[in-house]
Design an enzyme around this catalytic site. Structure first.
Site, PDB file in Angstrom:
ATOM      1  N   HIS A 368       0.800  -1.237   0.000  1.00  0.00           N
ATOM      2  CA  HIS A 368       0.000   0.000   0.000  1.00  0.00           C
ATOM      3  C   HIS A 368       0.824   1.275   0.000  1.00  0.00           C
ATOM      4  O   HIS A 368       0.304   2.344   0.305  1.00  0.00           O
ATOM      5  CB  HIS A 368      -0.907   0.047   1.227  1.00  0.00           C
ATOM      6  N   LYS A 559      -7.552  14.129   4.295  1.00  0.00           N
ATOM      7  CA  LYS A 559      -6.677  12.948   4.249  1.00  0.00           C
ATOM      8  C   LYS A 559      -5.672  13.097   5.376  1.00  0.00           C
ATOM      9  O   LYS A 559      -5.548  14.177   5.947  1.00  0.00           O
ATOM     10  CB  LYS A 559      -5.954  12.853   2.903  1.00  0.00           C
ATOM     11  N   ARG A 560      -4.949  12.027   5.701  1.00  0.00           N
ATOM     12  CA  ARG A 560      -3.927  12.167   6.726  1.00  0.00           C
ATOM     13  C   ARG A 560      -2.916  13.235   6.321  1.00  0.00           C
ATOM     14  O   ARG A 560      -2.695  13.474   5.132  1.00  0.00           O
ATOM     15  CB  ARG A 560      -3.219  10.817   6.966  1.00  0.00           C
ATOM     16  N   THR A 669      -8.263   6.783  -1.865  1.00  0.00           N
ATOM     17  CA  THR A 669      -9.628   6.262  -1.969  1.00  0.00           C
ATOM     18  C   THR A 669     -10.622   7.394  -1.729  1.00  0.00           C
ATOM     19  O   THR A 669     -11.741   7.354  -2.228  1.00  0.00           O
ATOM     20  CB  THR A 669      -9.877   5.132  -0.960  1.00  0.00           C
ATOM     21  N   LYS A 673     -14.352   8.599  -3.563  1.00  0.00           N
ATOM     22  CA  LYS A 673     -15.575   8.980  -2.854  1.00  0.00           C
ATOM     23  C   LYS A 673     -16.076  10.335  -3.347  1.00  0.00           C
ATOM     24  O   LYS A 673     -17.288  10.526  -3.538  1.00  0.00           O
ATOM     25  CB  LYS A 673     -15.318   9.026  -1.338  1.00  0.00           C
TER      26      LYS A 673
END
Ligand code: 26V
Length: 826
Positions: A368, A559-560, A669, A673
């Site tokens: 990942h 997001k992070r 991801t 969305k």
């Protein structure tokens, strides 16, 4: 894929239960489960009773699903993941059972508001970001597709920290998600598993005169499983998520009790229970963390043992690959490889070669990331101390593997050193990604570009040796949670247009394409977007006291926080607009008003990431308060971004920011969305952005920035960010404004580390992409002014993003990696 492959639907459940029936069962739970009368029930009592009532509707389906899967002797996917970012359970259970309306009415008849009870649920935040949320989407899809799957993981007592801001700086609070009760979990202490650690190994001669090794461990802990339902969407199926919690073992208790040392007994218990105490917030440098390795071995050892214990007593383990695939979610569970070997060889007395053949068919590995510093390595010293037998097994796997390499490439010492599982520098350590690649039947990346770079740059020697082992499965997201549940207004509009089948067959969104040219449909689509903005405004007002204008473009980056994701590039854009406004160059009335929304947690130990959070908040405070801006720019940064907030933010967004440096974001991801909820993307040619753009079309996507090969080229000759600073006046003025202390009057030098990092290092080439980003943002402004054109593009984004359903991802895993099947009704 146009064929609808959703199999095994038992019957789409129109709940046989009535409003009155539900109300009665709810009251029974309240009275006999919670032990309170309605008149004295707190909101939490009501929520717990509601959750327990709803879960009862899933109970029979759960038992039936398990029975059916057992009878079918079906191959099971055992998804091994250290993280599951589930989000709230109540709403998902309600849509899965199609009970929402009945429950709403039943509660109303009792004077209770469903929305209030929903808000009472604390989401299980048992993950950091994309990797954990992906695991949650995958188990949702498999349940909906009637594919046997058990998700294995850790029941962290404290999930991802709760983020607060103090003067704009991140402060972490413990996430006490279990404190008000956990109605969705089912503890099974009777299925507890003992896990061993430490000690040494010894050789002995068995009854047949064979020399064998065995592990003589020094201490152990107990793994207690907690089951969670994973309901399929209106198909009568419920799969299981099984999370492990660490306890002190009985043996341990007794020993200490006998010694009479109470303090020691408590210490030992604490020591054992620490293993599942907290989720590791992914760090800027994942250096050797003993507890983390303990967590990994703990949950993997429990899970493998649990799966094997579930097989019939006379099961021939040579057939193990027929009944299970252990899917390794990144390298976190890779210690499962030597664990299975240890069980097969040491305990089951299967010959090494046979055991290895079995093992190689039972594991597959998903990578990942591409960042070298995010690839896990464990110091040999630590691994040998904690898991001595596993280290021996890893050495033997490595020896045999290197012999194979030597045969394929004679006289190539360098290659051997490059490919060895054991790295020698900077310290002797085990490269978990190599072990996973050697043991795995398949290795996959998570988007087309990522899988290519994985082969070419991260594991080139391995892909040369075994080209067929490598494959791609592009990530996906579950349309149940991220469209149907998060965006009911859009869902109704879609269902009105094309019927309800899209929820389990997302490619059918294509049928909406012609409606992009229908003015009346566009009008309704805009009304949905506006309603979602109003809903978000309500949430932010009560949650954070933030005022959100709903008549502006909503530009979202959630997001992070990581340097490679380049939140700083977004800040530079905002600061640049602000600087141009206050210097008189840009008339704020000449641009479409924008709200910039951020959501991001920084790992507590990642200093630069926390600095960037401080910068965003300080820039926001200044810009929002400056009357010269005339409201054209607003920055909002609600703290504690999580799945629950994502469900409100994403459906309201107009513009999705996916601006990582090309080649760094494995997939993303969130990008999917947003597209599915009708936001347009401004993005680089990175991760799954590439595939999103291909599908939605160049006209409906704002592409900018260097391409991955160009990045590699610039870095090869030596990147000098200061050149961009000197040559680009707009950029220079923005950076100078930050450096001047305008955003931090109390401590003008506080953002110095960010500025100097950008000017001297800028590892992720924010300055190199700055002008291209600004130009793309101007194209966004132009496009947004064309209201009908923008709506058309937004609709096409929805219609063409069906590929990004995690159902499709799961079919791809099944076809390319697992070769398992749905269990259909008989
Ligand atoms: C860890 C670290 C630690 C060192 C500093 C940089 C860094 C960067 C990332 C990570 C986490 C790696 C695992 C992960 O969460 N990957 C994410 O997985 C998602 C699901 O496949 C994917 O969409 C994201 O692009 C990917 O970053």
């Amino acid at each position: 894929m146009t064929e609808n492959r959703v199999n095994g639907t038992v019957s789409v459940t129109a709940p046989q239960h009535s409003v009155e029936g539900f109300a009665k069962e709810f009251l029974r739970e309240l009275n006999f489960g919670q032990g309170v009368p309605l008149s004295r029930a707190s909101v939490n009592d009501q929520y717990l009773a509601l959750a327990r009532t709803v879960r009862e509707y899933l109970m029979a389906r759960w038992m039936e699903t398990l029975r059916r899967q057992r009878d079918a002797h079906a191959k099971t996917v055992a998804y091994l993941s250290a993280e599951y970012l589930l989000g709230r359970q109540l709403d998902n259970a309600l849509i899965a059972t199609d009970l929402t309306e009945i429950v709403e009415e039943a509660l109303t008849s009792l004077g209770i508001d469903l929305a209030t009870l929903r808000e009472q649920e604390v989401e299980p935040g048992l993950g950091n970001g994309g990797l954990g949320r992906l695991a949650a989407c995958f188990v949702d899809s498999l349940a909906t597709m009637s594919v046997p799957c058990i998700g294995y993981g850790i029941r962290y007592e404290y999930g991802i920290f709760r983020q607060t801001f103090v003067d704009g700086w991140q402060v972490e609070q413990p996430d006490t998600w279990l404190s008000l009760g956990a109605p969705w979990e089912f503890p099974h202490p009777e299925d507890a598993v003992t896990v061993h650690f430490g000690g040494s190994t010894e050789t002995y001669t068995d009854d047949d005169g064979v020399t064998r090794s065995r592990w003589v461990p020094a201490w152990d802990v107990l793994g207690v499983p907690y089951n969670y339902m994973v309901p399929g969407y209106q198909n009568g199926r419920v799969n299981t998520l099984r999370l492990w919690s660490a306890r002190a073992t009985k043996a341990f208790d007794l020993q200490i009790f006998n010694s009479g040392d109470y303090a020691e007994a408590v210490r030992a218990q604490t020591f054992a229970e620490n293993i599942s105490k907290v989720l590791y917030p992914e760090d800027s440098t994942p250096q050797g963390k003993e507890l983390r390795l303990q967590q990994q071995y703990f949950f993997v050892a429990c899970s493998i043992r649990d799966f094997l214990d579930g097989l019939p007593a006379d099961f021939d383990l040579h057939r193990l690959p027929d009944v299970v695939m252990f899917q390794l979610n990144d390298t976190h569970p890779v210690i499962g490889v030597p664990e299975l070997m240890r069980i097969l060889v040491d305990e089951k007395k299967i010959a090494w070669d046979e055991a290895w053949a079995i093992t190689q068919k039972c594991f597959a590995y998903t990578c990942h990331t591409l960042l070298p510093e995010a690839l896990e390595v464990w110091p040999v010293e630590l691994l040998g101390r904690l898991l001595p037998r596993h280290l021996e097994i890893i050495y033997r796997i490595n020896d045999e593997f290197l012999a194979q390499v030597r045969q394929a490439y004679p006289n190539d010492e360098l290659r051997l050193r490059r490919m060895s599982i054991i790295a020698e520098h900077p310290e002797r350590s085990v490269r978990m990604a190599f072990l996973a690649t050697i043991a795995g039947a398949k290795v996959n990346g998570v988007a087309a570009l990522h899988s290519q770079l994985l082969r070419d740059n991260v594991l080139p020697d391995f892909s040369e040796l075994w080209p067929d082992k490598f494959t791609n499965v592009t990530n996906g997201v579950t349309p149940r949670r991220f469209v149907r549940l998060a965006n009911p207004a859009l869902s109704d509009l879609i269902t009105d247009a094309i019927g309800p089948g899209w929820v389990t067959d997302l490619e059918r969104l294509r049928e909406m394409e012609p409606l992009a040219d229908d003015a009346e449909f566009r009008e309704r689509f805009r009304a949905v977007k506006l309603a979602n903005k109003q809903r978000l405004a309500g949430v932010l007002a009560t949650r954070d006291g933030i005022e959100l204008r709903t008549d502006a473009m909503l530009d979202v980056m959630v997001k992070r926080l990581h340097e490679y994701k380049r939140q700083t590039l977004k800040v530079l854009h905002i600061v640049s607009l602000y600087e141009r406004i206050i210097s008189g160059e840009l008339d704020p009335a000449s641009i479409p008003p924008r709200v910039f929304a951020f959501g991001a947690k920084a790992a507590p130990g990642y200093k630069m990431a926390k600095q960037i959070i401080g910068l965003i908040n300080h820039v926001g405070a200044t810009v929002n308060a400056d009357p010269r801006v005339q409201g054209a720019l607003t920055v909002v940064f609600p703290p504690n971004y999580n799945v629950t907030l994502a469900e409100k933010l994403i459906p309201a967004a107009d513009l999705s920011e996916q601006i990582s440096l090309a080649g760094k974001e494995a997939s993303g991801t969130g990008n999917m969305k947003f597209a599915l909820n009708g936001a347009l993307t401004i993005g680089t040619d990175d991760g799954a952005n590439v595939e999103i753009r291909e599908l939605v079309g160049d006209d409906n996507f704002f592409l900018f920035g260097l391409l991955e090969p160009q990045v590699a080229e610039i870095q090869a000759v030596g990147y000098d960010p200061s050149k961009y600073y000197e040559e680009n006046a707009t950029l220079r003025r923005a950076i100078d404004l930050i450096a001047s202390g305008t955003f931090s009057p109390d401590d003008k030098r506080v953002f110095e580390p960010i500025v100097s990092n950008l000017l001297t290092e800028d590892r992720f080439l924010a300055l190199a992409d700055f002008q291209a980003y600004l130009d793309a943002q101007e194209r966004v402004d132009v496009a947004y002014r064309d209201v009908e054109g923008w709506t058309r593009s937004a609709i096409l984004n929805v219609a063409r993003s069906g590929f990004f359903s995690s159902d499709r991802s799961m079919w791809d895993y099944i076809d390319r990696i697992w070769h398992s099947q749905p269990v259909v009704a008989r």
